[in-house]
Motif scaffolding. Structure first.
Motif, PDB file in Angstrom:
ATOM      1  N   CYS A 110      36.060  68.709 155.532  1.00  0.00           N
ATOM      2  CA  CYS A 110      34.904  68.968 154.654  1.00  0.00           C
ATOM      3  C   CYS A 110      34.637  70.452 154.557  1.00  0.00           C
ATOM      4  CB  CYS A 110      33.671  68.241 155.195  1.00  0.00           C
ATOM      5  SG  CYS A 110      33.740  66.456 155.017  1.00  0.00           S
ATOM      6  N   TYR A 111      34.676  71.154 155.706  1.00  0.00           N
ATOM      7  CA  TYR A 111      34.433  72.592 155.722  1.00  0.00           C
ATOM      8  C   TYR A 111      35.469  73.325 154.894  1.00  0.00           C
ATOM      9  CZ  TYR A 111      31.017  72.192 159.498  1.00  0.00           C
ATOM     10  OH  TYR A 111      29.926  71.902 160.253  1.00  0.00           O
ATOM     11  N   ARG A 165      37.245  72.219 152.336  1.00  0.00           N
ATOM     12  CA  ARG A 165      36.997  72.023 150.900  1.00  0.00           C
ATOM     13  C   ARG A 165      35.834  72.885 150.436  1.00  0.00           C
ATOM     14  NH1 ARG A 165      37.175  66.609 152.251  1.00  0.00           N
ATOM     15  NH2 ARG A 165      34.990  66.349 151.632  1.00  0.00           N
ATOM     16  N   TRP A 166      34.772  72.903 151.251  1.00  0.00           N
ATOM     17  CA  TRP A 166      33.584  73.674 150.873  1.00  0.00           C
ATOM     18  C   TRP A 166      33.868  75.159 150.852  1.00  0.00           C
ATOM     19  CZ3 TRP A 166      30.613  77.149 153.857  1.00  0.00           C
ATOM     20  CH2 TRP A 166      29.418  77.534 153.254  1.00  0.00           C
ATOM     21  N   CYS A 213      28.377  67.452 153.919  1.00  0.00           N
ATOM     22  CA  CYS A 213      29.331  68.474 154.352  1.00  0.00           C
ATOM     23  C   CYS A 213      30.160  69.001 153.184  1.00  0.00           C
ATOM     24  CB  CYS A 213      30.237  67.933 155.458  1.00  0.00           C
ATOM     25  SG  CYS A 213      31.370  66.639 154.907  1.00  0.00           S
ATOM     26  N   ASP A 214      30.029  68.374 152.013  1.00  0.00           N
ATOM     27  CA  ASP A 214      30.718  68.847 150.803  1.00  0.00           C
ATOM     28  C   ASP A 214      29.671  69.029 149.710  1.00  0.00           C
ATOM     29  OD1 ASP A 214      32.728  69.593 149.086  1.00  0.00           O
ATOM     30  OD2 ASP A 214      33.267  67.544 148.541  1.00  0.00           O
ATOM     31  N   ARG A 217      35.991  76.087 147.843  1.00  0.00           N
ATOM     32  CA  ARG A 217      35.190  76.042 146.619  1.00  0.00           C
ATOM     33  C   ARG A 217      34.249  77.241 146.541  1.00  0.00           C
ATOM     34  NH1 ARG A 217      32.579  70.526 145.962  1.00  0.00           N
ATOM     35  NH2 ARG A 217      34.703  70.044 145.328  1.00  0.00           N
TER      36      ARG A 217
END
Length: 322
Positions: free
Chosen positions: A8-9, A11-12, A270-271, A15
């Protein structure tokens, strides 16, 4: 951190870098509506538009905030002023006692050891400070400092606002409360007794403090615990919000805490697709991290996750135990 959390981290973070690595300066504008009568010279196009959001019930997470139209990446969704805010005890001599703006020099208005950055904040602070300055807060502040507590300071300020007539005692009742264990409630009792004692010694009339019961104190603190935001000032307009977040943590720029009405209805993930920032004071800006389609739920990153992501590795254990 679990593999799922790291994913999740990742991807975030990717982004965040992609959206805000551009060289364009993000401009901030308020989208709050106004209840004032329209100016005869004002055209419909010049009036601020309402925020492109609505609050509704979710299937599993209670209330949530949803987009009423498509929101573009980097757009300011809305701004929000705090219902109640308070500087941290560590920053109390370096920020405005009302708006939490950092004070480089003490050229602003000063009141018994606290500083206000301008005449507007001096006037605005009367909603609580005319009551607060009548009491001795040494024991209450020592309790918060010794126990490492920050939220009772918000309860103190809210109580002063209610006594002064600037706020209703039930102003935060609409916010979701945290679940409290009996142990937590017992720990809160000391803060309640110290708060009540400070008002009593200041000879504030009992009819003005009739709302201040143990039940009121506990209920307010339960809502503040789950809805409060830690204020990290950016100190200017940042083009890269990842750099903004990293600079806030690395510079230990947390200056206080605040509770808001609308931002408190946002759910966390988380996202996330939304980010909350503070540029110079406690006025919050909520921005879209990427394109958000109409009907989508607006999600903020959990504060603890952001701190873990950006904090130095050797401080992670302390953060988890705090």
């Amino acid at each position: 951190m679990s593999p799922v959390g790291l994913s999740c981290y990742s991807r975030w973070l990717s982004r965040f870098k992609t959206i805000y690595s551009q060289s364009t300066v993000v401009s901030f504008s308020s989208t709050a509506t106004t209840t004032a009568p329209p100016n005869e010279n004002e055209t419909p196009l010049s009036r601020p538009a309402p925020p492109p959001i609505r609050v509704a019930l979710t299937e599993s997470a209670g209330r949530g905030v949803f987009a009423t139209r498509r929101i573009g990446a980097g757009d300011t969704i809305h701004s929000a002023k705090p219902l109640v805010s308070h500087p941290s005890l560590a920053a109390i001599n370096t920020v405005c006692y009302f708006c939490l703006k950092k004070i480089q020099t003490f050229s602003g208005s000063q009141r018994q050891g606290v500083s206000l950055c301008c005449e507007k904040c001096k006037e605005s602070s009367k909603v609580f400070y005319d009551v607060e300055k009548r009491a001795d807060w040494l024991d209450f502040d020592d309790y918060c400092r010794t126990e490492g507590m920050k939220y009772p300071l918000l309860v103190k300020r809210l109580a002063c606002m209610v006594i002064s007539g600037a706020a209703q005692a039930n102003i935060v009742d609409i916010l979701q409360p945290a679940s409290l264990t009996q142990e937590m409630i017992l720990k809160m009792e000391e803060g309640f007794c110290l708060l009540q004692c400070a008002f009593s010694k200041a000879n504030i009339r009992k009819e003005h403090t009739s709302f201040l019961t143990k039940q009121w104190y506990t209920a307010v603190l339960a809502r503040i615990r789950i809805n409060a935001f830690r204020i990290d000032l950016a100190g200017g307009v940042y083009e890269d919000l990842l750099s903004l977040a990293a600079a806030s943590v690395e510079a230990e720029s947390a200056v206080g805490n605040a509770i808001y009405m609308l931002p408190s209805f946002y759910n966390h993930d988380c996202d996330p697709n939304t980010h909350i920032i503070w540029i110079e004071n406690a006025d919050a800006k909520l921005k879209a991290l990427h394109d958000i389609e109409e009907g989508s739920s607006l999600l903020l990153l959990e504060e603890l996750w952001l701190t873990l992501l950006l904090a130095p590795q050797n401080h992670t254990k302390g953060i988890l135990n705090s």
